[in-house]
Design a protein around this motif. Structure first.
Motif, short mmCIF file in Angstrom:
data_model
loop_
_atom_site.label_atom_id
_atom_site.label_comp_id
_atom_site.label_asym_id
_atom_site.label_seq_id
_atom_site.Cartn_x
_atom_site.Cartn_y
_atom_site.Cartn_z
N LEU A 1 40.61 62.31 15.17
CA LEU A 1 39.18 62.27 14.83
C LEU A 1 38.35 62.61 16.05
N LYS A 2 38.69 62.01 17.18
CA LYS A 2 37.93 62.28 18.41
C LYS A 2 37.99 63.77 18.74
N LEU A 3 39.19 64.33 18.57
CA LEU A 3 39.36 65.74 18.90
C LEU A 3 38.57 66.64 17.96
N LEU A 4 38.68 66.36 16.68
CA LEU A 4 38.03 67.23 15.70
C LEU A 4 36.52 67.08 15.73
N PHE A 5 36.04 65.91 16.17
CA PHE A 5 34.59 65.69 16.21
C PHE A 5 34.06 65.69 17.64
N ALA B 1 36.09 71.41 18.72
CA ALA B 1 37.36 71.38 17.99
C ALA B 1 38.10 72.71 18.10
N VAL B 2 37.35 73.80 17.99
CA VAL B 2 38.00 75.11 18.03
C VAL B 2 38.73 75.29 19.36
N THR C 1 31.83 72.65 11.91
CA THR C 1 31.77 71.27 12.40
C THR C 1 31.27 71.24 13.84
N ASP C 2 31.81 72.12 14.67
CA ASP C 2 31.36 72.18 16.07
C ASP C 2 29.85 72.42 16.14
N ASP C 3 29.38 73.40 15.35
CA ASP C 3 27.95 73.71 15.36
C ASP C 3 27.11 72.52 14.96
#
Ligand code: ATP
Ligand code: MG
Length: 448
Positions: free
Chosen positions: A238-242, A246-247, A286-288
């Motif tokens: 979760l920490k990584l993806l958010f 993430a990319v 998500t990153d944006d």
């Protein structure tokens, strides 16, 4: 046994613990006390006034030095958890194994932990691979610094004097944009394999290069991640993806060989040609959103990451003669179960994921009352966002997405006109659906 005894007798005194730390004044590091959260400042102040040591520590100091706004604040102190709790009205002790104190003020929560000793591998309780299971002995500040993972994470900021206490040359490493492990990287990864994921995440997020000594062993030690409990891996994912990166994190994971066969989720993200475009679009999206400080939902992201697995599984079932609707639900459960072994997706997020998936076939019914019911669904917006992403990745036509956008915002007459439109590609299925309508209505009425 004998080797253990010898090691204990001849143990090299831990050089790091003996070192006097550098005390770096504000004119060299530039962090003013006004820059930190007033609550963190107050917590340190109250603790110090009561005779304890107290510092802002970890990610917040590191982020301020790099020029990122800190996500949250941690305080490290010589006071015991009970002493901390007694000093702050709105505070509570959490954690059974290692107690820390949450001090709350307004909407902020500061995590206060007592200095912890660096575990000594001989006496620490480990699993058969060397992973430390218990790490809960109070210690000195120097010991607390040594048990942290990277040098840039072991900096202590004293808001009173505006100095940074630096035991491991973390400030110099930040200047050199290097993520360096404290101690021997192999030993530190064995103690806690999650540090490999942290290295990749922090490197990507902060634009730091992982020091070769810490980077090289990752590839060969990657399989140790297998022994990490699923709930902890889920937290770290979760920490990584958010992280807002993430990319970059995932590209880096691939570059370090930290994907193949490790986590089914990573295989899905990094190794499926069919859904690749969809997955990366979703990650970019998500990153944006995170960088624009918009809300993001884990359910939505996981739903996108696993969608093509569901599609493939569903397709196989339909080919085997199962009827579409139950087959979709079977496929959803199958895919989620296959993730659960390694990654403990929480029940709530699991329910969110399924809701979004279950809405997708309903976007194909553009006749009768079904569209009216669909736009009243509480998760309609998430479902439509998901649909749009599917279209952007080329899986379905953008016309469908536009149609729903118009339908959702139209008045009654325009809606009826939209419903009266012919849909060439849906023509035959629409007739079929019309005939089956009574059964469908019943099914939808009973659905929550
Ligand atoms: P961020 O909060 O930006 O994700 P962080 O470094 O603050 O990064 P936290 O998980 O909040 O990460 O941890 C706070 C601090 O605790 C870290 O800076 C580090 O000093 C220490 N720490 C966290 N995880 C570990 C670990 N696995 N091993 C050793 N020290 C750790
Ligand atoms: Mg933190």
């Amino acid at each position: 046994m004998i080797r253990k005894l010898l090691r204990r007798v001849f143990r090299r005194p831990d050089a790091d613990n003996k070192l006097e730390p550098a005390v770096i004044p504000v004119d060299q590091h530039g962090i003013r006390r006004e820059q930190i959260s007033p609550v963190a400042f107050k917590v340190c102040n109250v603790l110090q006034e009561n005779g304890h040591k107290a510092f802002v520590v970890g990610g917040a100091v590191r982020d301020l030095l790099i020029g990122h706004p800190p996500k949250d604040y941690d305080v490290a102190t010589s006071a015991t958890p009970e002493q901390v709790r007694d000093l702050f009205r709105r505070s509570r002790i959490i954690g059974r194994r290692f107690k820390i104190v949450h001090v709350m003020s307004g909407r902020e929560t500061i995590e206060v932990s007592t200095f912890r000793a660096s575990h000594d591998v001989e006496s620490a309780e480990t699993d058969e691979h060397g992973r430390v299971l218990r790490d809960n002995v109070f210690g000195s500040q120097a010991e607390d610094a040594s048990r942290r993972d990277f040098t840039v994470n072991a900096l202590y900021y004293d808001p009173g004097s505006e100095t940074i206490i630096d035991y491991h040359h973390g400030v110099a490493d930040i200047r050199q944009k290097t993520l360096r492990m404290i101690g021997d990287p192999r030993a530190r990864y064995r103690e806690d394999p999650v540090r490999m994921l942290r290295a990749v995440r922090l490197g990507a997020k902060l634009g730091l290069t992982i020091d070769p000594a810490a980077r090289t062993p990752i590839r060969e030690m990657a399989e140790l991640l297998e022994n990490v409990p699923a709930a902890r891996l889920f937290d770290e994912m979760l920490k990584l993806l958010f992280s807002g990166h993430a990319v970059k994190c995932l590209e880096q994971l691939r570059a370090e060989g930290l994907h193949h066969g490790l986590l089914p989720l990573l295989d899905v993200i990094l190794e499926q040609p069919a859904g690749e475009r969809f997955v990366w679009l979703s990650l970019e999206n998500t990153d944006d959103r995170i960088r624009a400080e918009k809300s993001v939902s884990p359910g939505f992201l996981f739903a996108t990451l696993l969608w093509h697995e569901v599609l493939a599984n569903w397709e196989n079932r339909k080919l085997a003669g199962e009827s579409p609707q139950p087959a979709l639900f079977e496929a959803m459960d199958n895919v989620l179960d296959s993730q659960a072994r390694k990654l403990a997706i929480t029940r709530r997020i699991g329910a969110d994921i399924k809701e979004i998936w279950a809405l997708q076939p309903r976007f194909e019914r553009r006749a009768g009352k079904a569209p009216y019911r669909l736009i009243e669904q509480p998760r309609y917006r998430a479902g439509w966002d998901f649909l749009r992403l599917r279209a952007q990745s080329g899986e379905i036509s953008m016309d469908l997405v536009d149609w729903w956008l118009r339908f959702a915002h139209a008045g009654h007459d325009e809606r009826e006109a939209l419903l009266a439109q012919p849909f060439p590609d849906e023509g035959s299925s629409k007739r079929r659906k019309r005939r089956r309508k009574p059964a469908k209505v019943g099914a939808e009425v009973t659905a929550p």
